[in-house]
Motif scaffolding. Structure first.
Motif, mmCIF file in Angstrom:
data_model
loop_
_atom_site.group_PDB
_atom_site.id
_atom_site.type_symbol
_atom_site.label_atom_id
_atom_site.label_comp_id
_atom_site.label_asym_id
_atom_site.label_seq_id
_atom_site.Cartn_x
_atom_site.Cartn_y
_atom_site.Cartn_z
ATOM 1 N N GLN A 8 -3.325 -11.957 28.446
ATOM 2 C CA GLN A 8 -3.652 -10.540 28.583
ATOM 3 C C GLN A 8 -3.715 -9.806 27.240
ATOM 4 O OE1 GLN A 8 -1.136 -8.746 31.585
ATOM 5 N NE2 GLN A 8 -1.745 -10.254 33.120
ATOM 6 N N SER A 9 -3.410 -10.515 26.163
ATOM 7 C CA SER A 9 -3.439 -9.876 24.840
ATOM 8 C C SER A 9 -4.838 -9.986 24.228
ATOM 9 C CB SER A 9 -2.430 -10.556 23.912
ATOM 10 O OG SER A 9 -2.930 -11.816 23.473
ATOM 11 N N ASP A 10 -5.013 -9.335 23.092
ATOM 12 C CA ASP A 10 -6.291 -9.402 22.365
ATOM 13 C C ASP A 10 -6.459 -10.715 21.606
ATOM 14 O OD1 ASP A 10 -6.855 -6.863 23.212
ATOM 15 O OD2 ASP A 10 -6.276 -5.878 21.337
ATOM 16 N N TRP A 11 -5.400 -11.533 21.590
ATOM 17 C CA TRP A 11 -5.426 -12.738 20.755
ATOM 18 C C TRP A 11 -5.316 -14.018 21.576
ATOM 19 C CZ3 TRP A 11 -1.273 -9.109 19.795
ATOM 20 C CH2 TRP A 11 -1.651 -8.051 18.969
ATOM 21 N N GLY A 12 -5.694 -13.928 22.840
ATOM 22 C CA GLY A 12 -5.555 -15.074 23.751
ATOM 23 C C GLY A 12 -6.188 -16.353 23.246
ATOM 24 N N ASP A 13 -7.257 -16.231 22.442
ATOM 25 C CA ASP A 13 -7.954 -17.427 21.943
ATOM 26 C C ASP A 13 -7.154 -18.153 20.859
ATOM 27 O OD1 ASP A 13 -8.342 -15.176 20.296
ATOM 28 O OD2 ASP A 13 -10.189 -15.992 19.447
ATOM 29 N N ARG A 14 -6.136 -17.490 20.285
ATOM 30 C CA ARG A 14 -5.342 -18.118 19.215
ATOM 31 C C ARG A 14 -3.964 -18.562 19.699
ATOM 32 N NH1 ARG A 14 -4.120 -14.842 14.497
ATOM 33 N NH2 ARG A 14 -4.484 -12.861 15.541
ATOM 34 N N LEU A 15 -3.599 -18.159 20.917
ATOM 35 C CA LEU A 15 -2.243 -18.401 21.427
ATOM 36 C C LEU A 15 -2.241 -19.476 22.507
ATOM 37 C CD1 LEU A 15 -1.468 -14.627 21.666
ATOM 38 C CD2 LEU A 15 0.028 -16.176 20.420
ATOM 39 N N PHE A 16 -1.285 -20.396 22.397
ATOM 40 C CA PHE A 16 -1.188 -21.454 23.410
ATOM 41 C C PHE A 16 0.280 -21.800 23.631
ATOM 42 C CE2 PHE A 16 -1.195 -25.712 25.162
ATOM 43 C CZ PHE A 16 -2.216 -25.621 26.112
ATOM 44 N N CYS A 17 0.663 -21.932 24.898
ATOM 45 C CA CYS A 17 2.053 -22.284 25.200
ATOM 46 C C CYS A 17 2.130 -23.663 25.853
ATOM 47 C CB CYS A 17 2.684 -21.237 26.125
ATOM 48 S SG CYS A 17 4.485 -21.412 26.235
ATOM 49 N N TYR A 18 3.055 -24.491 25.355
ATOM 50 C CA TYR A 18 3.313 -25.820 25.924
ATOM 51 C C TYR A 18 4.550 -25.748 26.812
ATOM 52 C CZ TYR A 18 0.177 -27.739 22.335
ATOM 53 O OH TYR A 18 -0.908 -28.023 21.539
ATOM 54 N N HIS A 19 4.474 -26.403 27.967
ATOM 55 C CA HIS A 19 5.627 -26.451 28.879
ATOM 56 C C HIS A 19 6.360 -27.767 28.624
ATOM 57 C CE1 HIS A 19 7.260 -26.434 33.260
ATOM 58 N NE2 HIS A 19 8.140 -25.975 32.397
ATOM 59 N N ALA A 20 7.395 -27.718 27.782
ATOM 60 C CA ALA A 20 8.118 -28.940 27.397
ATOM 61 C C ALA A 20 9.419 -28.552 26.725
ATOM 62 C CB ALA A 20 7.268 -29.745 26.406
ATOM 63 N N SER A 21 10.300 -29.539 26.563
ATOM 64 C CA SER A 21 11.480 -29.302 25.729
ATOM 65 C C SER A 21 11.024 -29.407 24.279
ATOM 66 C CB SER A 21 12.566 -30.338 26.007
ATOM 67 O OG SER A 21 12.211 -31.587 25.443
ATOM 68 N N PHE A 22 11.723 -28.719 23.381
ATOM 69 C CA PHE A 22 11.346 -28.789 21.964
ATOM 70 C C PHE A 22 11.519 -30.208 21.435
ATOM 71 C CE2 PHE A 22 12.412 -28.130 17.359
ATOM 72 C CZ PHE A 22 11.094 -27.930 16.956
ATOM 73 N N GLN A 23 12.549 -30.916 21.931
ATOM 74 C CA GLN A 23 12.783 -32.288 21.480
ATOM 75 C C GLN A 23 11.569 -33.176 21.774
ATOM 76 O OE1 GLN A 23 14.898 -30.240 23.065
ATOM 77 N NE2 GLN A 23 17.027 -30.965 22.954
ATOM 78 N N GLU A 24 11.052 -33.076 23.020
ATOM 79 C CA GLU A 24 9.869 -33.876 23.405
ATOM 80 C C GLU A 24 8.654 -33.455 22.583
ATOM 81 O OE1 GLU A 24 10.315 -34.363 28.225
ATOM 82 O OE2 GLU A 24 9.832 -32.395 27.442
ATOM 83 N N PHE A 25 8.489 -32.139 22.467
ATOM 84 C CA PHE A 25 7.335 -31.572 21.767
ATOM 85 C C PHE A 25 7.313 -32.031 20.302
ATOM 86 C CE2 PHE A 25 5.433 -28.253 19.145
ATOM 87 C CZ PHE A 25 4.203 -28.075 19.767
ATOM 88 N N ALA A 26 8.478 -31.906 19.615
ATOM 89 C CA ALA A 26 8.554 -32.263 18.193
ATOM 90 C C ALA A 26 8.278 -33.755 17.993
ATOM 91 C CB ALA A 26 9.925 -31.889 17.634
#
Length: 240
Positions: A82-100
């Motif tokens: 819903q923000s003006d910057w949706g094309d630059r923002l992305f969220c991952y659904h994970a633990s940081f340990q798995e993600f890193a």
């Protein structure tokens, strides 16, 4: 729960256990962006407020967030879209340990990593499991896991910024050193001139630089903010 309106974006917070708080706004406004980071990661995004503040403050093409709690993850995604910057923002659904671990294997790195990590100890555990996960080091992300993960996926010239309780500052800096991080900015925060130090904003990199230390007082009296706090947050808060 009413949405929280900032000058350039709105935060819906009905799903996330942790609502908008001063800590996140302080970190989002204070962390260094003057080195023009091209890729940014917000660890434990909650409502997504820090990532959105950094989208407002920078031209970074990649602004990622990672969030373990499903409700908070959905909230971040909604606020990003819903923000003006949706094309630059992305969220991952994970633990940081798995993600890193995964990013490290793919040799992906970030120029700026920010985190407002969970930090209360078990003495304060509440009945609400998702709030506990957001608030407590022993139920999700320990400081050690945070620092270790950041050390794997921060670029060589990158910056790692956190906000933690003041009493944890020395331990956190010692821990960061074991992962080759050098602290180069510290801002200690008090609620008012007479209150104890409450938070430490810390900035690290792999480069050894001089240390800049400062102190920030938020209020002169109840709801009367100091010039320094207004100056730091005026681009975001509607009433500043």
């Amino acid at each position: 729960m009413k949405p929280f309106k900032f000058k350039e974006f709105i935060i819906h917070q009905d799903k996330a256990a942790m609502k908008i708080g001063t800590d996140a706004v302080l970190l989002g406004a204070w962390c260094s962006v003057d080195f023009y980071p091209d890729s940014i990661l917000d660890v434990g995004s909650g409502t997504g407020v820090i990532a959105l503040m950094l989208a407002q403050r920078t031209d970074a093409m990649t602004i990622d967030a990672v969030e373990l709690d499903e409700n908070a993850y959905e909230q971040s995604v909604e606020n990003f879209e819903q923000s003006d910057w949706g094309d630059r923002l992305f969220c991952y659904h994970a633990s940081f340990q798995e993600f890193a671990k995964e990013m490290h294997e793919e040799q992906e790195v970030y120029d700026l990593i920010v985190a407002n990590p969970p930090f209360y100890t078990a003495d304060f555990l509440s009945e609400d499991a998702s709030r506990n996960k957001a608030r407590f080091t022993n139920t999700s992300l320990s400081f050690e896991a945070l620092v270790k993960g950041a050390s794997k996926i921060l670029s060589e010239t990158g910056v790692f910024s956190v906000v933690i309780p003041f009493e944890e500052e020395n331990n956190f800096i010692k821990l960061a050193k074991t992962y080759k991080f050098s602290v180069h900015r510290v801002c200690r925060v008090r609620g008012n001139a007479n209150s104890e130090l409450k938070r430490s904003l810390l900035e690290f990199s792999f480069q050894t630089k001089g240390l800049v230390e400062e102190e920030l007082i938020i209020e002169k009296e109840r709801h009367q903010y100091t010039d320094a706090y207004i100056d730091l947050t005026k681009d975001f808060y509607l009433k500043m």
